[in-house]
Design an enzyme around this catalytic site. Sequence first.
Site, mmCIF file in Angstrom:
data_model
loop_
_atom_site.group_PDB
_atom_site.id
_atom_site.type_symbol
_atom_site.label_atom_id
_atom_site.label_comp_id
_atom_site.label_asym_id
_atom_site.label_seq_id
_atom_site.Cartn_x
_atom_site.Cartn_y
_atom_site.Cartn_z
ATOM 1 N N GLU A 163 38.269 44.823 33.254
ATOM 2 C CA GLU A 163 38.136 46.070 33.963
ATOM 3 C C GLU A 163 39.534 46.837 34.439
ATOM 4 O O GLU A 163 40.010 46.808 35.538
ATOM 5 C CB GLU A 163 37.379 45.721 35.425
ATOM 6 C CG GLU A 163 35.816 45.418 35.185
ATOM 7 C CD GLU A 163 35.278 44.986 36.511
ATOM 8 O OE1 GLU A 163 35.864 44.866 37.615
ATOM 9 O OE2 GLU A 163 34.013 44.728 36.384
ATOM 10 N N ASN A 298 30.873 45.637 31.694
ATOM 11 C CA ASN A 298 30.317 45.002 33.152
ATOM 12 C C ASN A 298 29.489 46.070 33.890
ATOM 13 O O ASN A 298 30.058 47.387 34.248
ATOM 14 C CB ASN A 298 31.586 44.638 34.009
ATOM 15 C CG ASN A 298 32.496 43.540 33.461
ATOM 16 O OD1 ASN A 298 31.793 42.911 32.361
ATOM 17 N ND2 ASN A 298 33.638 43.397 33.914
HETATM 18 O O1 IFM Z 1 33.948 39.692 41.026
HETATM 19 C C1 IFM Z 1 34.006 40.802 40.381
HETATM 20 C C2 IFM Z 1 34.550 40.420 39.161
HETATM 21 O O2 IFM Z 1 35.730 39.807 39.174
HETATM 22 C C3 IFM Z 1 34.682 41.728 38.044
HETATM 23 N N1 IFM Z 1 33.647 42.611 38.235
HETATM 24 C C4 IFM Z 1 32.815 42.723 39.364
HETATM 25 C C5 IFM Z 1 32.542 41.320 40.113
HETATM 26 C C6 IFM Z 1 31.917 41.675 41.267
HETATM 27 O O3 IFM Z 1 32.494 42.580 42.227
#
Ligand code: IFM
Length: 451
Positions: A163, A298
Amino acid sequence: MAFPTDFTWGAAAASYQIEGAAYEDGKGLSVWDMLCRQPGRVWSGHTGEVACDHYHRYEEDITLMRDLGLKAYRLSISWPRVLPEGRGAANEKGLAFYDRLIDGLLAAGITPFVTLFHWDFPYELFLRGGWLNPDSSDWFAEYARVVVERLSDRVRHWMTLNEPEVFIGLGHQIGVHAPGLKLGWAEVLRAGHNALLAHGKSVQAIRAAAKTPPLVGYAPVGSVAYPASDSPADIAAARQAMFSVHDRNLFCNVWFADPIFFKRYPEDGLKLFGADAPPVGAGDMDIIGQPLDFYGVNIYQGMAVKAGEDGRPVLIPHAVGHPQTANRWFVTPECLRWGPRFLYERYQLPVYITENGLSNVDWVSLDGQVHDPQRIDYTARHLRALHQAMQDGVDVRGYFHWSIMDNFEWAEGYKERFGMVFVDFITQQRVPKDSAIWYKNVIASNGANLL
Ligand code: IFM
């Protein structure tokens, strides 16, 4: 049609969110260690110092994963645990931990999917400018090489960055994540460009150092627009919304993906950012645009879009009372049908859902169990939508639930529970929730009980 027999049923977590042992065995400091020390930065003053104590309890955690029948586990490596100064001398004890973890997973029949960077940037390198330093991509490539040389005899699946939208956007622009900066757009985008270079150089490092043929991807956020109806006009409008930069905001898919796949920043983004767009050196885009083997993404939620009178996308606000998770994200299963589909059409790579899940208000009931029907329902709906994407022709290879266990949810501390396994953060006792037992059956039936 059922799920393919080799479908990867997985779950995920990340180093800083579960490991704890923040000051043990020679680990260096990360920007998250430092942000957590600042009053008011993290909900209730929580920190990742102990987290789920996974560093000491990884064997128990692997047993839980094995009992669930997980086929794969997505973990991340802590850069400062491996290289306490961020570069230079490696920390043998840190590497040995990951050896033990990988060996334990393999012995349990679980395939490790390894992310190199899930936000715990070495504090020593932050002091030297962090992602703004033009050398940051070389630092990251050096770190990647150390990890890959050590683990690639047993690890084949690699992801570079988790991310970039978040660690650059929330970490360098909005300032609510580490390192907690509120920079102007020119610097934000320069940091982002260096992160993209780090991605490209680390892909080169993985391919050069790997001892077994690697499969390489990364794991950006999927900002999903899904069509309000199946009409071709609405589908086209949703596709357009997903792949355009509509305002000064990094959550738009294309800013961190087009350079990788098309070796250029999106035109509309360049126009929007104007003079703040990052300087692109000769050869940068060839470094960034390394071929990848899969598109990890994600996805948690999406926005419905319809075609306006001129065909352009119009966002449809969620109706009053639309279902929401504990942290107020909207429940929109359609995102797992249309997100992978649009991404597959555009970037033409097999897709892994590298994260999907929800925060829920879970506790241990009087009967000693943790009942989380919302998580079961959310996950069932999203997996059905993902299956629909596969029926539409999308090459989806796997699904990783976020998360295997409750953990440190960054600026929200331990307020949000995303796990299929409940963690009592006082006693460190683990209790598989109802959703874990349900997911076990999903895996055992290869998804047949969902359809
Ligand atoms: O916990 C986070 C993760 O580290 C990255 N993606 C989203 C998740 C939930 O917010």
